[in-house]
Design an enzyme around this catalytic site. Structure first.
Site, PDB file in Angstrom:
ATOM      1  N   ARG A   1       0.889  -1.168   0.000  1.00  0.00           N
ATOM      2  CA  ARG A   1       0.000   0.000   0.000  1.00  0.00           C
ATOM      3  C   ARG A   1       0.925   1.215   0.000  1.00  0.00           C
ATOM      4  O   ARG A   1       1.521   1.548   1.027  1.00  0.00           O
ATOM      5  CB  ARG A   1      -0.913  -0.021   1.233  1.00  0.00           C
ATOM      6  CG  ARG A   1      -1.960   1.096   1.276  1.00  0.00           C
ATOM      7  CD  ARG A   1      -2.871   0.854   2.478  1.00  0.00           C
ATOM      8  NE  ARG A   1      -3.756   1.957   2.759  1.00  0.00           N
ATOM      9  CZ  ARG A   1      -4.991   2.100   2.293  1.00  0.00           C
ATOM     10  NH1 ARG A   1      -5.474   1.175   1.483  1.00  0.00           N
ATOM     11  NH2 ARG A   1      -5.739   3.131   2.629  1.00  0.00           N
TER      12      ARG A   1
ATOM     13  N   HIS B   1      -6.481   1.539  -7.442  1.00  0.00           N
ATOM     14  CA  HIS B   1      -6.886   0.722  -6.293  1.00  0.00           C
ATOM     15  C   HIS B   1      -7.654  -0.484  -6.824  1.00  0.00           C
ATOM     16  O   HIS B   1      -8.862  -0.616  -6.606  1.00  0.00           O
ATOM     17  CB  HIS B   1      -7.763   1.561  -5.367  1.00  0.00           C
ATOM     18  CG  HIS B   1      -7.904   1.005  -3.981  1.00  0.00           C
ATOM     19  ND1 HIS B   1      -7.352  -0.200  -3.586  1.00  0.00           N
ATOM     20  CD2 HIS B   1      -8.564   1.488  -2.883  1.00  0.00           C
ATOM     21  CE1 HIS B   1      -7.653  -0.418  -2.314  1.00  0.00           C
ATOM     22  NE2 HIS B   1      -8.378   0.580  -1.870  1.00  0.00           N
TER      23      HIS B   1
END
Length: 305
Positions: free
Chosen positions: A108, A135
């Site tokens: 991330r 994402h």
């Protein structure tokens, strides 16, 4: 070939469909089970997933940790500040080291390019858990949620309202792969990246009018107006005020339209309480489905199907 999951546009439509179908199947198979029990086929058995976080996380962290456990494996979690990455070690060096110690890496990250650099030298699968550019795991969870409640995604219309951000980009990547139509409404100064818009092709329609985007849509989606790292808070609030998803805007969508939000939500800004807590909202199923979709992503990365 190492199977990385970095962006939806990089995968074949058949692989994406197989991942989504596997997510549905794994969720159905676990109904009534305790969360700590491994899936019957345990495709992650004896495997270790490294999770690297440059950004704070709730859903990504818990869902990936639970995912690898339910696949029969284990995890190691670290923030960039815990690692030599935080002291300037090249991304490539970190990738080479972790490749010798774990079986897959979820990142991330702040910068999408860092994830791509990591994947270029990694000898184990790398999964994009979120970057400033995309994402992809969130979109698979969203599509899974829509299909659970409204049937196959192909041919449906999704309205994206608000910021042309990373989640919006991944929706645009997914539209031609899954055959749905995407209407994007955002202020001109916060439009999506044109390179990502191009990847959506004829499946994506861009407008500045939220009502035009929502008209007749099967799904209405929004996201926070101010993401981690954004410095122009007041300017964003002013620009996005007409893009709040309220009951009047939802009324423009199809009668059985559903509402999605990847969370965390700023109630009273991008969405009203009446919508996010109302009968059309599927946000809790959507959040849970991060777990199931990511299990399928990891299983695909491990070559389970």
């Amino acid at each position: 070939m190492v199977r990385h999951f970095l962006d939806i546009h990089r995968l074949d439509a058949a692989d994406l469909r197989a991942i989504l179908d596997d997510a549905h199947a794994r969720k159905r198979a676990r109904k009534g089970w305790p969360q700590g029990r491994a899936d019957a086929d345990a495709p992650g058995k004896d495997r270790v997933l490294a999770m690297v976080f440059e950004k704070n996380s709730t859903r990504t962290r818990f869902s990936f940790d639970a995912a690898i456990r339910q696949l029969g494996g284990d995890s190691i979690i670290a923030t960039a500040a815990d690692m030599q990455l935080g002291r300037g070690e090249p991304v490539e060096d970190t990738a080479r080291v972790l490749s010798r110690m774990v079986d897959a890496v979820m990142i991330r990250a702040n910068d999408h390019e860092d994830v791509e650099r990591f994947a270029r030298v990694s000898t184990v699968p790398v999964v994009n858990g979120l970057t400033d550019r995309s994402h992809p795991c969130q979109i698979l969870a969203d599509l899974m949620t829509i299909e659970e409640h409204r049937g196959p995604i192909e041919g449906k219309t999704i309205a994206w309202i608000g910021d042309g951000n990373n989640v919006c980009h991944s929706f645009m990547h997914a539209a031609p792969k899954f055959g749905f139509h995407l209407h994007v409404a955002c202020p001109a100064e916060y439009h999506p990246d044109l390179r990502d818009l191009e990847k959506g092709g004829a499946y994506v329609h861009l407008t500045s009018d939220p009502r035009e985007a929502v008209k007749g849509a099967d799904v209405v989606v929004t996201d926070t107006w101010v993401s981690m790292g954004d410095q122009d808070y007041e300017a964003r609030l002013a620009a996005f005020e007409p893009y709040s998803v309220d009951e009047a805007l939802m009324a423009e969508a199809a009668e059985d339209a559903v509402f999605l939000h990847c969370l965390p939500a700023h109630r009273g800004e991008e969405v009203t309480d009446a919508v996010i807590d109302g009968p059309q909202s599927l946000i809790w199923d959507e959040a849970e489905n991060r777990l199931h979709a990511q299990k399928a992503v990891l299983a695909w990365c491990f070559g389970a199907f």
